[in-house]
Design an enzyme around this catalytic site. Structure first.
Site, mmCIF file in Angstrom:
data_model
loop_
_atom_site.group_PDB
_atom_site.id
_atom_site.type_symbol
_atom_site.label_atom_id
_atom_site.label_comp_id
_atom_site.label_asym_id
_atom_site.label_seq_id
_atom_site.Cartn_x
_atom_site.Cartn_y
_atom_site.Cartn_z
ATOM 1 N N TRP A 189 0.843 -1.097 -0.198
ATOM 2 C CA TRP A 189 -0.327 -0.011 -0.143
ATOM 3 C C TRP A 189 0.717 1.048 0.035
ATOM 4 O O TRP A 189 0.318 2.362 -0.323
ATOM 5 C CB TRP A 189 -1.016 -0.296 0.899
ATOM 6 C CG TRP A 189 -0.388 -0.089 2.696
ATOM 7 C CD1 TRP A 189 0.120 -1.483 3.771
ATOM 8 C CD2 TRP A 189 -0.344 0.630 2.988
ATOM 9 N NE1 TRP A 189 0.656 -0.475 4.879
ATOM 10 C CE2 TRP A 189 0.406 0.893 4.825
ATOM 11 C CE3 TRP A 189 -0.081 2.532 3.062
ATOM 12 C CZ2 TRP A 189 0.573 2.445 6.107
ATOM 13 C CZ3 TRP A 189 -0.531 3.564 4.257
ATOM 14 C CH2 TRP A 189 0.628 3.443 5.624
ATOM 15 N N GLU A 228 -4.651 5.894 -4.274
ATOM 16 C CA GLU A 228 -4.416 7.570 -2.884
ATOM 17 C C GLU A 228 -3.906 8.716 -3.778
ATOM 18 O O GLU A 228 -3.479 9.719 -2.577
ATOM 19 C CB GLU A 228 -4.194 7.649 -1.666
ATOM 20 C CG GLU A 228 -5.277 6.269 -1.029
ATOM 21 C CD GLU A 228 -4.647 6.056 0.858
ATOM 22 O OE1 GLU A 228 -4.583 6.949 1.219
ATOM 23 O OE2 GLU A 228 -3.859 4.935 1.086
ATOM 24 N N LYS A 280 -6.930 6.691 9.227
ATOM 25 C CA LYS A 280 -8.365 6.707 10.850
ATOM 26 C C LYS A 280 -8.266 8.071 10.043
ATOM 27 O O LYS A 280 -9.136 8.333 11.384
ATOM 28 C CB LYS A 280 -6.488 7.094 11.600
ATOM 29 C CG LYS A 280 -6.071 5.820 11.783
ATOM 30 C CD LYS A 280 -5.743 5.336 13.469
ATOM 31 C CE LYS A 280 -4.676 4.881 13.569
ATOM 32 N NZ LYS A 280 -3.207 5.004 13.000
ATOM 33 N N HIS A 314 6.620 5.192 14.944
ATOM 34 C CA HIS A 314 6.539 4.066 16.226
ATOM 35 C C HIS A 314 6.994 3.617 16.341
ATOM 36 O O HIS A 314 7.663 3.457 15.179
ATOM 37 C CB HIS A 314 4.959 3.350 15.574
ATOM 38 C CG HIS A 314 3.771 4.004 16.542
ATOM 39 N ND1 HIS A 314 2.258 3.925 15.002
ATOM 40 C CD2 HIS A 314 2.722 5.194 16.911
ATOM 41 C CE1 HIS A 314 1.006 4.350 15.255
ATOM 42 N NE2 HIS A 314 1.627 5.331 16.928
ATOM 43 N N TYR A 315 7.113 2.752 17.504
ATOM 44 C CA TYR A 315 8.305 2.149 17.259
ATOM 45 C C TYR A 315 7.536 0.722 18.202
ATOM 46 O O TYR A 315 7.643 0.921 19.286
ATOM 47 C CB TYR A 315 9.558 2.547 17.712
ATOM 48 C CG TYR A 315 10.945 0.743 18.001
ATOM 49 C CD1 TYR A 315 11.182 0.651 16.984
ATOM 50 C CD2 TYR A 315 11.276 -0.051 18.804
ATOM 51 C CE1 TYR A 315 12.261 0.053 16.047
ATOM 52 C CE2 TYR A 315 11.933 -0.835 18.652
ATOM 53 C CZ TYR A 315 12.142 -1.389 17.404
ATOM 54 O OH TYR A 315 13.579 -1.988 17.140
ATOM 55 N N PRO A 318 6.625 -0.037 14.235
ATOM 56 C CA PRO A 318 5.680 0.315 13.330
ATOM 57 C C PRO A 318 5.113 -1.504 12.979
ATOM 58 O O PRO A 318 5.587 -1.587 13.391
ATOM 59 C CB PRO A 318 6.174 1.250 12.438
ATOM 60 C CG PRO A 318 8.187 0.234 12.169
ATOM 61 C CD PRO A 318 8.090 -0.246 13.704
ATOM 62 N N LEU A 350 10.006 3.906 6.264
ATOM 63 C CA LEU A 350 9.509 4.970 6.846
ATOM 64 C C LEU A 350 8.581 5.546 6.847
ATOM 65 O O LEU A 350 8.651 6.348 6.064
ATOM 66 C CB LEU A 350 11.216 5.532 7.625
ATOM 67 C CG LEU A 350 11.496 6.877 8.686
ATOM 68 C CD1 LEU A 350 11.983 5.538 9.720
ATOM 69 C CD2 LEU A 350 12.472 7.918 7.831
ATOM 70 N N HIS A 351 8.094 5.895 7.768
ATOM 71 C CA HIS A 351 7.434 7.509 7.624
ATOM 72 C C HIS A 351 6.544 7.781 9.041
ATOM 73 O O HIS A 351 6.837 7.513 10.195
ATOM 74 C CB HIS A 351 5.133 6.375 7.576
ATOM 75 C CG HIS A 351 4.889 5.259 8.287
ATOM 76 N ND1 HIS A 351 5.563 3.502 8.104
ATOM 77 C CD2 HIS A 351 3.970 5.287 9.809
ATOM 78 C CE1 HIS A 351 5.240 3.137 9.368
ATOM 79 N NE2 HIS A 351 4.494 4.060 10.171
ATOM 80 N N VAL A 352 5.857 9.222 9.254
ATOM 81 C CA VAL A 352 5.991 9.717 10.615
ATOM 82 C C VAL A 352 4.289 10.388 10.506
ATOM 83 O O VAL A 352 4.378 10.984 9.410
ATOM 84 C CB VAL A 352 6.943 11.332 10.086
ATOM 85 C CG1 VAL A 352 6.464 12.394 11.862
ATOM 86 C CG2 VAL A 352 8.243 10.806 9.845
#
Ligand code: M7G
Length: 318
Positions: A156, A166, A188, A249-250, A252, A257-259
């Site tokens: 995705w 998207e 979300k 998140h850790y 994730p 990698l995403h913020v």
């Protein structure tokens, strides 16, 4: 390469103009939920007003998440004027009612995962959780081999980066292959109100799995995400950096990698101290020590049925 902004469809919160036709009560012909056969409820929360259901759609495993959305200030007067009220009880100055809102003001955010894997089902099943403390060595010997074989597909994510999915939801893109990223609304967030604003910045480079891989070499990437992510959110949504929680998140769920950018007002799932690492802290830690995240112990919660918990137990770490 030039940066791009999608100021059209992405400028939110949405109005109800797009929703008008939905009040007619028509069913979408390809609705995946009308054929949904419920197997069991995985989790529900009366306070959060959501329910997670496991079932089948045309013989395939599926997870459906239903969530009542917040009441919006911009539709309040319409809600009060155009709803029907049924009196439940009256006593002195007190009365309570059931309010029946018109359909377009009474939507339920619905997320469908189909086909869902066993791991998706487990992700949403209510489970006892345990805090694990992972040293740098544990990461290399226990976690890394496990996530390399077991983690969720990031298809995705690739679809977003390649504009196969998207694309119309992208709010901002910096296409630089090293320091670039795509910013878009998280799964979300239905984008109807700013109270629960939630966007994610997904990096273009594909060689960084998580916080653990970050070194000072990635500082230009991280400072770029912070600055341009915050600027874009301020411009598009009018939400200043002082009202944002910007974090990793850790562990994730998805190892690309995403913020996370969430409204400070919103207690997003996973924003607690045992899982969230503020981007500003990460930047400072890397400025002080390039191998900070390779060396230090990181604590995180694991659910009772998580295979990684079993690996930590087998390695005698719990
Ligand atoms: P994470 O920390 O890897 O996992 O964050 P979490 O889901 O346990 O928090 C991934 C983030 O990406 C989450 O906030 C998800 O809601 C979001 N997300 C997941 N999927 C599959 C999608 C998607 O297909 N589109 C978008 N826009 N967001 C997604």
């Amino acid at each position: 390469m030039a940066e791009s902004e999608n100021g059209g469809a992405a400028k939110r919160p949405k109005t109800d103009a797009d929703d008008e036709h939905r009040d007619a009560g028509e069913r979408s012909p390809d609705s995946p939920v009308s054929d949904f056969e419920i197997t069991r409820v995985l989790r529900e929360c009366a306070r959060e007003k959501n329910i997670f259901i496991h079932g089948k759609v045309k013989g395939q495993d599926a997870v459906v998440i239903l969530e009542k959305t917040p009441i919006r200030q911009d539709t309040l007067s319409e809600l009060l004027k155009s709803s029907r009220l049924h009196l439940e009880m009256k006593n002195d100055v007190y009365s309570s009612y059931q309010l029946q809102a018109p359909a377009h003001l009474n939507e339920i955010k619905t997320t469908v995962i189909c086909p869902a894997t066993e791991k998706h089902v487990k992700k949403y099943l209510h489970q006892e959780v345990f805090l694990v403390e992972e040293s740098g060595e544990d990461y290399r010997t226990v976690t890394l081999p496990y996530i390399s074989s077991q983690s969720f597909s990031v298809q995705w994510v690739h679809n977003i980066l390649e504009k196969k999915a998207e694309a119309d939801r992208i709010v901002f893109e910096d296409p630089d292959p090293v320091t670039g990223f795509v910013l878009l609304p998280d799964f979300k967030w239905d984008q109807k109100q700013l109270q629960d604003l939630y966007l994610i910045a997904i990096v273009h480079r594909r060689d960084v799995k998580s916080l653990r891989d970050l070194t000072s070499q990635h500082l230009p990437l991280l400072t770029n995400i912070r600055r341009k992510g915050e600027d874009t959110i301020q411009r598009q949504y009018g939400v200043p950096p002082s009202k944002l929680r910007v974090y990793f998140h850790y562990q994730p769920s998805y190892y690309h990698l995403h913020v996370h950018f969430t409204s400070l007002e919103y207690s997003a799932p996973g924003s607690g101290v045992e899982r969230a690492h503020l981007l500003s802290d990460v930047i400072q830690n890397l400025q002080a020590d390039s191998s900070y995240y390779q060396k230090r112990s990181l604590a995180f919660p694991l659910r009772a049925d998580d295979g990684l918990l079993l690996k930590f137990k087998e390695a005698g770490k719990l």
